[in-house]
Scaffold this active site. Structure first.
Site, PDB file in Angstrom:
ATOM      1  N   HIS A   1       0.788  -1.187   0.068  1.00 34.95           N
ATOM      2  CA  HIS A   1      -0.210  -0.095  -0.076  1.00 34.95           C
ATOM      3  C   HIS A   1       0.797   1.505  -0.101  1.00 34.95           C
ATOM      4  O   HIS A   1       0.796   1.947  -0.786  1.00 34.95           O
ATOM      5  CB  HIS A   1      -0.971  -0.024   1.304  1.00 34.95           C
ATOM      6  CG  HIS A   1      -1.967   1.142   1.341  1.00 34.95           C
ATOM      7  ND1 HIS A   1      -3.265   1.111   0.957  1.00 34.95           N
ATOM      8  CD2 HIS A   1      -1.297   2.458   1.720  1.00 34.95           C
ATOM      9  CE1 HIS A   1      -3.760   2.358   1.309  1.00 34.95           C
ATOM     10  NE2 HIS A   1      -2.740   3.157   1.698  1.00 34.95           N
ATOM     11  N   GLU A   2       1.846   1.272   0.923  1.00 36.12           N
ATOM     12  CA  GLU A   2       2.608   2.441   1.031  1.00 36.12           C
ATOM     13  C   GLU A   2       3.562   2.692  -0.289  1.00 36.12           C
ATOM     14  O   GLU A   2       3.841   3.688  -0.708  1.00 36.12           O
ATOM     15  CB  GLU A   2       3.547   2.482   2.340  1.00 36.12           C
ATOM     16  CG  GLU A   2       2.578   2.399   3.681  1.00 36.12           C
ATOM     17  CD  GLU A   2       1.530   3.705   3.733  1.00 36.12           C
ATOM     18  OE1 GLU A   2       1.625   4.701   3.194  1.00 36.12           O
ATOM     19  OE2 GLU A   2       0.848   3.367   4.575  1.00 36.12           O
TER      20      GLU A   2
ATOM     21  N   HIS B   1       1.766   4.363  -2.875  1.00 38.12           N
ATOM     22  CA  HIS B   1       1.935   5.924  -2.605  1.00 38.12           C
ATOM     23  C   HIS B   1       3.130   6.478  -3.223  1.00 38.12           C
ATOM     24  O   HIS B   1       3.350   7.385  -3.648  1.00 38.12           O
ATOM     25  CB  HIS B   1       1.863   6.216  -1.115  1.00 38.12           C
ATOM     26  CG  HIS B   1       0.410   6.327  -0.506  1.00 38.12           C
ATOM     27  ND1 HIS B   1      -0.625   6.916  -1.183  1.00 38.12           N
ATOM     28  CD2 HIS B   1      -0.159   5.494   0.202  1.00 38.12           C
ATOM     29  CE1 HIS B   1      -1.762   6.866  -0.452  1.00 38.12           C
ATOM     30  NE2 HIS B   1      -1.515   5.996   0.565  1.00 38.12           N
TER      31      HIS B   1
ATOM     32  N   GLU C   1      -4.469   8.183  -2.671  1.00 38.12           N
ATOM     33  CA  GLU C   1      -4.986   6.713  -1.993  1.00 38.12           C
ATOM     34  C   GLU C   1      -5.399   5.602  -3.467  1.00 38.12           C
ATOM     35  O   GLU C   1      -5.218   4.495  -2.654  1.00 38.12           O
ATOM     36  CB  GLU C   1      -6.365   7.147  -1.295  1.00 38.12           C
ATOM     37  CG  GLU C   1      -6.637   5.971  -0.102  1.00 38.12           C
ATOM     38  CD  GLU C   1      -5.593   5.668   0.763  1.00 38.12           C
ATOM     39  OE1 GLU C   1      -4.660   6.521   0.770  1.00 38.12           O
ATOM     40  OE2 GLU C   1      -5.613   4.706   1.338  1.00 38.12           O
TER      41      GLU C   1
HETATM   42 ZN    ZN Z   1      -2.937   5.329   1.862  1.00 37.35          ZN
END
Ligand code: ZN
Length: 499
Positions: free
Chosen positions: A264-265, A268, A294
């Protein structure tokens, strides 16, 4: 006639100065959340205050105003033009609030955040209530200063998701909610019950790190322009586009936290690493909105790493790295377990299906607060009722109810919708990518270069050069549309839960 080219050069120099302070602040932020020894915190907080003030002074300076007024509409390229617009927006946002009120608000914020931790521990909403009331009053005032067309809440929404309005959300969220509720009903009625407890086996930190690093590498995360560290609350941070760091948290009894969290990170971080270098020293070197940001993390986490294709390729690598206890878990049990749907009270522990319902609870309440339709004292009861209506479960204490998130206690209203928008944007991007690439085969091959490049070309490179809905329109040819998320969830869960 003024020498516009010289003015532009001077304007870019001022932006560089601003960036220098911001880069220092970002590095300090990273250090504060990963490495700093406890005794260093106090003085560092003062340094942060000092540097932040410098940034504030630049963004609200007469010099800045002069550049905006003289150069707007006369810029020699789109990067300078959009930078001027960003600077103007920030100038107005900061200048429209009387200095005294801004200072009072910031002080209130930090007191309230500290108090929130205690109130949450005790499940004591009454303790936080007077602070929340004041923070909401300030937010209402700020919204009035900033201005809006139809709904006061729009002014707050604009800070995080420019272009998205209350009107649009009120059209999209109820439709999405009905579809999610329908799916949830089918899942609850299904006899198939994936069991995520089979995943809760001892998995040493070192091995989790090995797997996480390997996936980050395959995603195309550039380790020469970043690094992975450990922290309590995982995050990604761009010091500058060539220094974008990721942090993760290891739970040795549940690998999902670290592995899906890192991916997830990493999503980003890929966004920030691939912003056009030409914008590096301008305010455009940033994700265009919280929602689009996001969408990038969720694209990798849900559409790639929680897909069957991903695990078809990576399950053998996973088993090779994981301890022997994982050996007897059949592939399909494993895949279904990582996609288990189970309504839960805590937002950050929610699954892919019910997450957006948590957001809608918050959106409806904060919108009503800002528009004087409900009272702060009624929040706990209203919260519990909505949880019961949307998720079918009711918190037994405010600790697992209205007090669980820091956002409101920190004075942030208008932020929550971005999370749900990210899900919808991600699904729309995914659907579009499928028209040009066999995404499933690409994921199954374990070579993500085509996916990463597509995201880079269509989204990442632009930074803030395009607004969120502009990117969405340019990439997908349409506006916000919840149908693609619903379709994705429908087809995924119909297979897992056999309905
Ligand atoms: Zn996030």
């Amino acid at each position: 006639m003024p020498d516009y080219r010289q003015l532009e050069k001077d304007f870019l120099e001022l932006l560089k100065e601003q960036k220098a302070y911001q880069e220092a602040l970002a590095l300090i932020q990273w250090d504060l959340r990963t490495k700093i020894p406890p005794k260093g915190v106090d003085q560092r907080s003062e340094v942060i205050g000092f540097l932040s003030q410098k940034v504030f002074q630049i963004t609200t300076s007469e010099k800045m105003k002069m550049y905006i007024d003289s150069l707007k509409g006369k810029a020699s390229n789109p990067i300078i033009q959009r930078s001027l617009e960003e600077c103007e927006e920030e100038y107005n946002r900061n200048r429209k609030i009387p200095e005294v009120e801004f200072k009072e608000f910031t002080m209130l914020q930090s007191k309230s955040e500290t108090l929130w931790q205690e109130a949450r521990e005790k499940g004591d909403f009454a303790q936080l209530q007077p602070y929340l009331e004041k923070l909401i009053e300030y937010n209402k005032k700020f919204a009035e200063y900033w201005g809006y067309e139809k709904n006061r809440y729009d002014a707050l929404l604009h800070v995080y998701e420019p272009g998205v309005t209350t009107e649009l959300l009120d059209e999209v969220f109820p439709a999405l909610r009905r579809s999610l509720a329908g799916l949830l009903k089918k899942i609850t009625a299904s006899e198939r019950k994936p069991d995520s407890t089979i995943l809760q086996k001892h998995f040493p930190k070192q091995a989790q790190e090995t797997f996480s690093l390997e996936i980050l590498k395959r995603m195309g995360y550039d380790f020469a322009a970043g690094r992975l560290d450990e922290t309590i609350h995982p995050f990604a941070i761009a010091i500058n586009p060539r220094d974008v760091r990721v942090t993760t948290r290891y739970d040795e009894s549940d690998f999902r936290m670290a592995i899906f969290g890192t991916i997830h990170e990493g999503g980003h971080a890929l966004y920030e690493q691939n912003i056009d270098q030409a914008m590096a020293q301008t305010p455009l070197a940033d994700g265009t909105s919280m929602g689009i940001h996001e969408s990038q993390s969720l694209f990798w986490e849900n559409f790639v790493a929680r897909s069957e294709a991903f695990w078809e390729n990576h399950y053998s690598l996973f088993k090779h790295i994981a301890p022997d206890e994982f050996d007897d878990i059949p592939f399909s049990d494993f895949y279904c377990a990582v996609n288990e749907v189970k309504p839960s009270l805590i937002r950050i522990e929610a699954d892919e299906l019910t997450y957006c319902l948590h957001i809608m609870v918050r959106y409806e309440l904060e919108k009503a607060l800002i528009n004087d339709e409900i009272e702060v004292r009624d929040l706990p009861e209203l919260w519990n009722q909505k949880m019961e209506d949307y998720l079918g479960i009711r918190p037994q204490s405010d600790r697992e109810g209205v007090l669980q998130d820091i956002h409101w206690a920190a004075g942030d209203f208008g932020y929550f919708p971005s999370y749900a928008l990210g899900y919808m944007y991600a699904a729309q991007f995914h659907q579009k990518l499928e028209t040009t690439l066999d995404v499933e085969s690409a994921i199954k091959s374990g070579n993500f270069a085509a996916i990463k490049n597509w995201l880079g070309e269509n989204i990442h490179q632009y930074g803030k050069l395009k607004k969120p809905l502009e990117i969405l329109q340019d990439v997908t040819g349409e506006g916000l549309n919840p149908e693609f998320l619903v379709e994705h969830l429908q087809s995924k869960y119909a297979r897992i839960y056999q309905f």
